[in-house]
Design a protein around this motif. Structure first.
Motif, PDB file in Angstrom:
ATOM      1  N   THR A 285      22.031  78.116 124.351  1.00  0.00           N
ATOM      2  CA  THR A 285      22.582  79.428 124.698  1.00  0.00           C
ATOM      3  C   THR A 285      23.352  80.090 123.562  1.00  0.00           C
ATOM      4  OG1 THR A 285      24.574  78.380 125.609  1.00  0.00           O
ATOM      5  CG2 THR A 285      22.737  78.788 127.128  1.00  0.00           C
ATOM      6  N   LEU A 286      23.848  79.328 122.577  1.00  0.00           N
ATOM      7  CA  LEU A 286      24.605  79.858 121.441  1.00  0.00           C
ATOM      8  C   LEU A 286      25.748  80.765 121.909  1.00  0.00           C
ATOM      9  CD1 LEU A 286      21.593  80.718 119.087  1.00  0.00           C
ATOM     10  CD2 LEU A 286      22.881  78.585 119.254  1.00  0.00           C
ATOM     11  N   PRO A 287      26.772  80.181 122.550  1.00  0.00           N
ATOM     12  CA  PRO A 287      27.856  80.976 123.132  1.00  0.00           C
ATOM     13  C   PRO A 287      28.872  81.432 122.082  1.00  0.00           C
ATOM     14  CG  PRO A 287      28.261  78.664 123.518  1.00  0.00           C
ATOM     15  CD  PRO A 287      26.953  78.736 122.801  1.00  0.00           C
ATOM     16  N   GLY A 288      28.573  82.532 121.411  1.00  0.00           N
ATOM     17  CA  GLY A 288      29.488  83.061 120.411  1.00  0.00           C
ATOM     18  C   GLY A 288      30.282  84.230 120.939  1.00  0.00           C
ATOM     19  N   GLU A 289      30.449  85.244 120.113  1.00  0.00           N
ATOM     20  CA  GLU A 289      31.239  86.417 120.477  1.00  0.00           C
ATOM     21  C   GLU A 289      30.542  87.227 121.552  1.00  0.00           C
ATOM     22  OE1 GLU A 289      32.887  90.472 118.247  1.00  0.00           O
ATOM     23  OE2 GLU A 289      32.138  88.771 117.078  1.00  0.00           O
ATOM     24  N   VAL A 290      31.284  87.687 122.527  1.00  0.00           N
ATOM     25  CA  VAL A 290      30.734  88.490 123.613  1.00  0.00           C
ATOM     26  C   VAL A 290      30.192  89.802 123.051  1.00  0.00           C
ATOM     27  CG1 VAL A 290      31.247  89.684 125.775  1.00  0.00           C
ATOM     28  CG2 VAL A 290      32.308  87.469 125.287  1.00  0.00           C
ATOM     29  N   GLY A 291      28.973  90.154 123.449  1.00  0.00           N
ATOM     30  CA  GLY A 291      28.351  91.380 122.978  1.00  0.00           C
ATOM     31  C   GLY A 291      27.508  91.204 121.734  1.00  0.00           C
ATOM     32  N   GLN A 292      27.607  90.051 121.066  1.00  0.00           N
ATOM     33  CA  GLN A 292      26.823  89.777 119.864  1.00  0.00           C
ATOM     34  C   GLN A 292      25.581  88.985 120.244  1.00  0.00           C
ATOM     35  OE1 GLN A 292      27.350  90.616 116.381  1.00  0.00           O
ATOM     36  NE2 GLN A 292      25.226  89.952 116.489  1.00  0.00           N
ATOM     37  N   THR A 293      24.444  89.320 119.673  1.00  0.00           N
ATOM     38  CA  THR A 293      23.191  88.618 119.938  1.00  0.00           C
ATOM     39  C   THR A 293      22.993  87.522 118.896  1.00  0.00           C
ATOM     40  OG1 THR A 293      22.194  90.604 120.882  1.00  0.00           O
ATOM     41  CG2 THR A 293      20.697  88.855 120.190  1.00  0.00           C
ATOM     42  N   TYR A 294      22.686  86.325 119.375  1.00  0.00           N
ATOM     43  CA  TYR A 294      22.413  85.195 118.495  1.00  0.00           C
ATOM     44  C   TYR A 294      20.998  84.704 118.754  1.00  0.00           C
ATOM     45  CZ  TYR A 294      27.484  85.254 117.981  1.00  0.00           C
ATOM     46  OH  TYR A 294      28.771  85.631 117.745  1.00  0.00           O
ATOM     47  N   CYS A 295      20.286  84.380 117.686  1.00  0.00           N
ATOM     48  CA  CYS A 295      18.900  83.940 117.797  1.00  0.00           C
ATOM     49  C   CYS A 295      18.695  82.630 117.057  1.00  0.00           C
ATOM     50  CB  CYS A 295      17.949  85.003 117.243  1.00  0.00           C
ATOM     51  SG  CYS A 295      17.845  86.494 118.247  1.00  0.00           S
ATOM     52  N   HIS A 296      17.630  81.921 117.466  1.00  0.00           N
ATOM     53  CA  HIS A 296      17.219  80.701 116.795  1.00  0.00           C
ATOM     54  C   HIS A 296      16.164  81.033 115.732  1.00  0.00           C
ATOM     55  CE1 HIS A 296      18.783  79.362 120.706  1.00  0.00           C
ATOM     56  NE2 HIS A 296      19.032  78.190 120.141  1.00  0.00           N
ATOM     57  N   LYS A 297      15.880  80.039 114.898  1.00  0.00           N
ATOM     58  CA  LYS A 297      14.823  80.159 113.895  1.00  0.00           C
ATOM     59  C   LYS A 297      13.792  79.071 114.122  1.00  0.00           C
ATOM     60  CE  LYS A 297      15.286  83.331 110.505  1.00  0.00           C
ATOM     61  NZ  LYS A 297      14.186  84.158 109.971  1.00  0.00           N
ATOM     62  N   LEU A 298      12.504  79.456 114.089  1.00  0.00           N
ATOM     63  CA  LEU A 298      11.419  78.519 114.344  1.00  0.00           C
ATOM     64  C   LEU A 298      10.261  78.783 113.392  1.00  0.00           C
ATOM     65  CD1 LEU A 298      10.957  78.303 118.236  1.00  0.00           C
ATOM     66  CD2 LEU A 298      11.288  76.370 116.693  1.00  0.00           C
ATOM     67  N   GLY A 299       9.510  77.734 113.113  1.00  0.00           N
ATOM     68  CA  GLY A 299       8.224  77.897 112.453  1.00  0.00           C
ATOM     69  C   GLY A 299       8.293  78.147 110.966  1.00  0.00           C
ATOM     70  N   MET A 300       7.210  78.703 110.467  1.00  0.00           N
ATOM     71  CA  MET A 300       6.981  78.875 109.034  1.00  0.00           C
ATOM     72  C   MET A 300       7.369  80.292 108.603  1.00  0.00           C
ATOM     73  SD  MET A 300       3.297  78.085 107.346  1.00  0.00           S
ATOM     74  CE  MET A 300       2.789  78.692 105.755  1.00  0.00           C
ATOM     75  N   GLY A 301       7.672  80.464 107.317  1.00  0.00           N
ATOM     76  CA  GLY A 301       7.946  81.784 106.763  1.00  0.00           C
ATOM     77  C   GLY A 301       9.329  82.320 107.073  1.00  0.00           C
ATOM     78  N   GLN A 302      10.279  81.447 107.348  1.00  0.00           N
ATOM     79  CA  GLN A 302      11.619  81.912 107.698  1.00  0.00           C
ATOM     80  C   GLN A 302      12.294  82.715 106.586  1.00  0.00           C
ATOM     81  OE1 GLN A 302      14.038  78.815 109.493  1.00  0.00           O
ATOM     82  NE2 GLN A 302      12.276  77.958 110.573  1.00  0.00           N
ATOM     83  N   PRO A 303      12.095  82.401 105.284  1.00  0.00           N
ATOM     84  CA  PRO A 303      12.715  83.246 104.250  1.00  0.00           C
ATOM     85  C   PRO A 303      12.207  84.684 104.265  1.00  0.00           C
ATOM     86  CG  PRO A 303      12.018  81.135 103.339  1.00  0.00           C
ATOM     87  CD  PRO A 303      11.452  81.208 104.712  1.00  0.00           C
ATOM     88  N   LEU A 304      10.991  84.901 104.780  1.00  0.00           N
ATOM     89  CA  LEU A 304      10.423  86.246 104.832  1.00  0.00           C
ATOM     90  C   LEU A 304      10.850  87.004 106.076  1.00  0.00           C
ATOM     91  CD1 LEU A 304       6.775  85.442 103.679  1.00  0.00           C
ATOM     92  CD2 LEU A 304       8.709  86.163 102.284  1.00  0.00           C
ATOM     93  N   GLY A 305      11.548  86.332 106.991  1.00  0.00           N
ATOM     94  CA  GLY A 305      11.990  86.981 108.217  1.00  0.00           C
ATOM     95  C   GLY A 305      11.228  86.549 109.449  1.00  0.00           C
ATOM     96  N   LEU A 306      10.220  85.687 109.295  1.00  0.00           N
ATOM     97  CA  LEU A 306       9.477  85.198 110.441  1.00  0.00           C
ATOM     98  C   LEU A 306      10.317  84.196 111.222  1.00  0.00           C
ATOM     99  CD1 LEU A 306       7.173  86.356 108.608  1.00  0.00           C
ATOM    100  CD2 LEU A 306       5.687  84.588 109.551  1.00  0.00           C
ATOM    101  N   GLY A 307       9.961  84.009 112.513  1.00  0.00           N
ATOM    102  CA  GLY A 307      10.524  82.923 113.297  1.00  0.00           C
ATOM    103  C   GLY A 307      11.820  83.183 114.014  1.00  0.00           C
ATOM    104  N   SER A 308      12.282  84.433 114.106  1.00  0.00           N
ATOM    105  CA  SER A 308      13.497  84.725 114.878  1.00  0.00           C
ATOM    106  C   SER A 308      13.129  84.815 116.354  1.00  0.00           C
ATOM    107  CB  SER A 308      14.129  86.041 114.415  1.00  0.00           C
ATOM    108  OG  SER A 308      14.544  85.964 113.066  1.00  0.00           O
TER     109      SER A 308
END
Length: 848
Positions: free
Chosen positions: A559-582
């Protein structure tokens, strides 16, 4: 206690201005301390006194997602298994570029193993678990002319002093393939050496077609510089030569010891007396500041010995390290100078490929052999990245929370000889839906993404802690910590994560469209067909017998319980430096199994094994109740805060700086893309200045607060922000008249961008304070003349003046002939290194 990484307060300066470090990744610091659990209190496999159930998860891709399709066993058994992507047939490329699926390519799947790895990594961070999976591979480096501590490390291992002159300590020989292994047969000792040097001016007469390594060019402003000669070609060739005994030879900045050959020929001489046969080697050019020539010597290796008993066997580890670990650079591969490949070419090299090698011992006292195509080749550090993980952070005798939940198996060097099964099981994430009218995939067919290289831990200014307390200020390029530094003085930065990108990640943003680049480096490119953004997947995480805080750790990672109102995402798969996998977890629903009957006698609340179907006989009897996700996350927070002695009310991990850095890395969208892209190699090499990567909370350039009202003669005090090496560094912020730079202990003034001066009035190292005053506007005074050779006439300015402006001003000054300059001062050589005793070189002032 882990070391504290210091963030740079100034960018690194080069001739083109200021450089700030940036990268699409950053690091969550190492845990301090590691939170261990009692092995005896971990619930066993046969007891069910805690929580069992599952978590239903709905995942939506926020950017394109790619996990490569699985290949069939027949493919891996066939001849194409070892081929690069562009070497495959058209059909095989298309099959290999597909997103992972099981039945239909139109129903993509995220493998459960990828999801499990993502969750375990986050649990390890948030639960302050050990950091044990750090590479133990050899890390290569080369720093021939480097004037920093890295160059000292390299030359200390590759050079030795002979009569006050520098001589290579390497050996020469011939690399041969013997069955499935490799051996080096040493070269003969002739005149007391196995190799000789040849001036490039003497070589073309004997070897037709050999061009000069560099050429003189002119800039638009009239200044000249040396650049690589495009007509020059790397070369290995068998020659005859007349050996000359090694002797000292004076060069621009130091004295070198070698045998200098002047007579060589491509053909066998009519009278072979006094001549020897060997291999001539001409490799890449190493530049130097004009008017110096840069590299201007080639090599000759003597013939091999005839006794096979002297052969030196090369271990598989050293062969693999050379091939895959960094012994082969792109230039070496492009020029065909890979000695392993040449050793297999018996028609060209019947006695083996001429090479140079050095025997060395690693940090575990294991012997190794490093080798290369010239004497100053790429060399492995004696230590690996794993040596820079403190023992307390990877102590195998402890069991941490991540191991208690996900299980472990004994590894090499592990004091635990038993395994523990995990209590968490992750299913594949199956395709659920995607927006109507939008494509399921980012593109209808596969395409080439920009180069996706492997991690480069050799960039030590990013991967290692630079701590002023240990003498490695991020403001001092000369004293950065590297992989030759004592492990008590630095450590790895922590767990590496990739930033989320801002804006839409489109095909145009990630595709490589330069076909020339693809043709030039085909092995670096692959093909992908990623799933588009806004595609929904569902999966389950089953768990058995987890304690309150263990289940809370799992739910925290989901769930990534951080600051209220802020969206948190995970990273998966290949090409993460290019922005893929969010990806974003839209829904996380907890179900807890009732293993025994409830207190009520109602059949609907019967335990798990009380019946097979529900009361209406229309569905399976689930015997489960919905659980409160937030309640278990709070229990985990409470447990961790107690373990870390962090009394907070209410207890919250997010108050800890380390977890704040983790959440910063998981914010979606991420920071400005200009702050999270790779640094450039060309046309300006931003890595050359070695700027230090700041932590995730300080990637923006720090704001400088002006010191209001500072006038000529006024004094202000401040704090010394870094102390290390032979000097200290002060950061006095900025004034209303210009930015103040830094000063080391060698003088009494600070240069500013506007060329005005600030004088240090007093320094108190014990209190870490200094006092400065603003001096009248005036040009910087000339450096004092010391005994020894004169200060270099073409010294590059430190700050605030361009090189071209410097040259224009020089041309207006009276000139002095070289003979007059030579007669005006006596050159005193350093007795051991051959450097000028005054510590001056043509590149500027350096410590002796």
């Amino acid at each position: 206690m882990t070391l504290q990484h210091d963030n740079p307060t100034f960018g690194r300066r080069d001739r083109d201005g200021e450089v700030w470090a940036r990268a699409p990744y950053n690091f969550v610091p190492l845990p301090s301390p590691v939170v261990a659990v009692d092995e005896g209190e971990i619930p066993g496999q046969a007891e069910y006194s805690h929580h069992t159930g599952w978590v239903e998860c709905r995942l939506t891709t926020r950017s394109p997602l790619y996990t490569r399709a699985a290949m069939t066993p027949e493919f891996f058994r066939g001849p194409d298994a070892e081929k690069g992507f562009l070497e495959l047939s058209t059909d095989d490329r298309r099959a290999r570029a597909e997103t992972f699926h099981i039945e239909s390519v139109e129903r993509p799947v995220i493998p459960g193993s990828s999801l499990r790895g993502m969750l375990r990594s986050l649990v390890e961070i948030v639960s302050y678990s050990k950091v044990k999976w750090v590479t133990d591979d050899q890390i290569f480096f080369r720093a021939v002319g480097d004037t920093t501590s890295l160059g000292c490390e390299y030359r200390g291992r590759m050079l030795e002093l002979i009569g006050g002159a520098d001589a290579p300590r390497v050996e020469a020989g011939y690399l041969c393939k013997a069955g499935h292994s490799y051996v080096i047969r040493p070269a003969q000792q002739i005149q007391g050496t196995q190799y000789f040097r040849v001036e490039e001016a003497d070589a073309p007469a004997a070897i037709p077609g050999l061009q000069a390594m560099s050429q003189l060019k002119t800039r638009r402003d009239g200044s000249q510089y040396r650049a690589p000669n495009s007509a020059y070609r790397w070369l290995r060739k068998e020659v005859w030569f007349q050996p000359v005994a090694p002797a000292p030879h004076l060069h621009t900045s130091r004295t070198l010891h070698y045998g200098k050959v002047t007579n060589l020929t491509e053909q066998a001489p009519p009278n072979p007396n006094g001549w020897e046969k060997g291999w001539f080697i001409a490799s890449g050019w190493i530049p130097a500041d004009y008017p110096r020539l840069g590299k201007h010597l080639h090599w000759i290796v003597t013939p091999p010995v005839s006794n096979a008993a002297q052969d030196i066997e090369i271990s598989d580890e050293d062969v693999l390290a050379y091939r895959d670990g960094g012994g082969i650079s792109q230039a070496i591969e492009a020029k065909g100078f890979d000695v392993l490949s040449a050793a297999s070419d018996s028609s060209t090299y019947p006695e083996g490929c001429p090479c140079f090698f050095v025997r060395w011992t690693d940090s575990r006292q294991q012997p190794h052999v490093a080798f290369g195509h010239t004497a100053m080749f790429r060399l492995p550090y004696e230590k690996t990245a794993r040596d820079y993980v403190p023992h307390a952070v990877r102590d195998s005798s402890q069991t941490d929370l991540a191991e208690a939940i996900f299980g472990y198996a004994p590894e090499a060097g592990d004091v635990r000889h038993t395994s523990r099964a995990g209590r968490v099981f992750v299913t594949d994430a199956t395709y659920h839906s995607h927006p109507e009218g939008q494509p399921l995939f980012l593109a209808p067919d596969w395409f080439h993404p920009k180069v996706l290289g492997s991690p480069k831990p050799t960039t030590f200014q990013h991967y290692l802690v630079q701590s002023s307390a240990a003498g490695h200020s991020p403001l001092s390029k000369k004293h950065l910590a590297h992989y030759g530094t004592d492990p008590t003085q630095t450590e790895i930065r922590g767990t590496k994560l990739y930033w989320h990108k801002q804006g839409e990640v489109t095909r145009e943003r990630i595709e490589e469209t330069d076909q020339q680049r693809i043709r030039t480096s085909p092995k670096q490119y692959t093909g992908i067909k990623p799933v588009a953004a806004q595609v929904v997947f569902t999966f389950r995480v089953y768990f058995d017998n987890l304690r309150d805080y263990e289940l809370g750790a799992l739910l925290w990672a989901l769930t990534l319980p951080g600051e209220v109102g802020q969206t948190y995402c995970h990273k998966l798969g290949m090409g993460q430096p290019l922005g893929l996998g969010s990806v974003h977890m839209d829904e996380v629903t907890l179900s807890l199994t009732r293993r025994t009957a409830a207190k009520s006698d109602q059949a609907a609340e019967a335990g798990r094994y009380a019946r097979l179907f529900n009361e209406a006989d229309t569905a399976w009897h689930a015997a489960a109740d919905l659980g409160d996700v937030g309640c278990f996350v709070t229990r985990f927070d409470t447990f961790m805060c107690a373990q870390l002695n962090q009394p907070t009310d209410p207890p919250s991990l997010t108050a800890l700086p380390r977890i704040a850095m983790l959440l910063k890395m998981l914010e979606c969208p991420g920071p400005d893309d200009d702050l999270t892209c790779y640094m450039q190699v060309g046309p300006r090499n931003e890595y050359k200045a070695r700027p230090v990567l700041p932590d995730p909370l300080h990637i923006e350039q720090p704001a400088r607060t002006p010191i209001e009202g500072l006038r000529v003669g006024d004094e202000r005090d401040g704090l010394i922000t870094g102390q290390g090496g032979p000097g200290y560094f002060v950061d006095v912020g900025a004034t209303s008249e210009g930015l103040l730079r830094r000063q080391d202990a060698g003088g009494d003034q600070i240069e500013r961008d506007d060329a005005r001066l600030v004088r240090i009035k007093s320094v108190d190292l014990a209190q870490g304070r200094f006092v400065v005053s603003l001096a009248p506007s005036a040009p910087a005074p000339a450096p004092p003349q010391r005994q020894g050779r004169a200060a270099p006439s073409r010294r590059r300015p430190r700050f605030g003046r361009s090189w071209s402006r410097h040259l224009r001003q020089r041309r207006r000054r009276p000139t002095q002939s070289r003979s007059a300059r030579a007669s005006s001062s006596t050159s005193t050589r350093h007795p051991t290194s051959g450097k000028a005793a005054c510590g001056m070189t043509r590149r500027g002032r350096v410590p002796l």
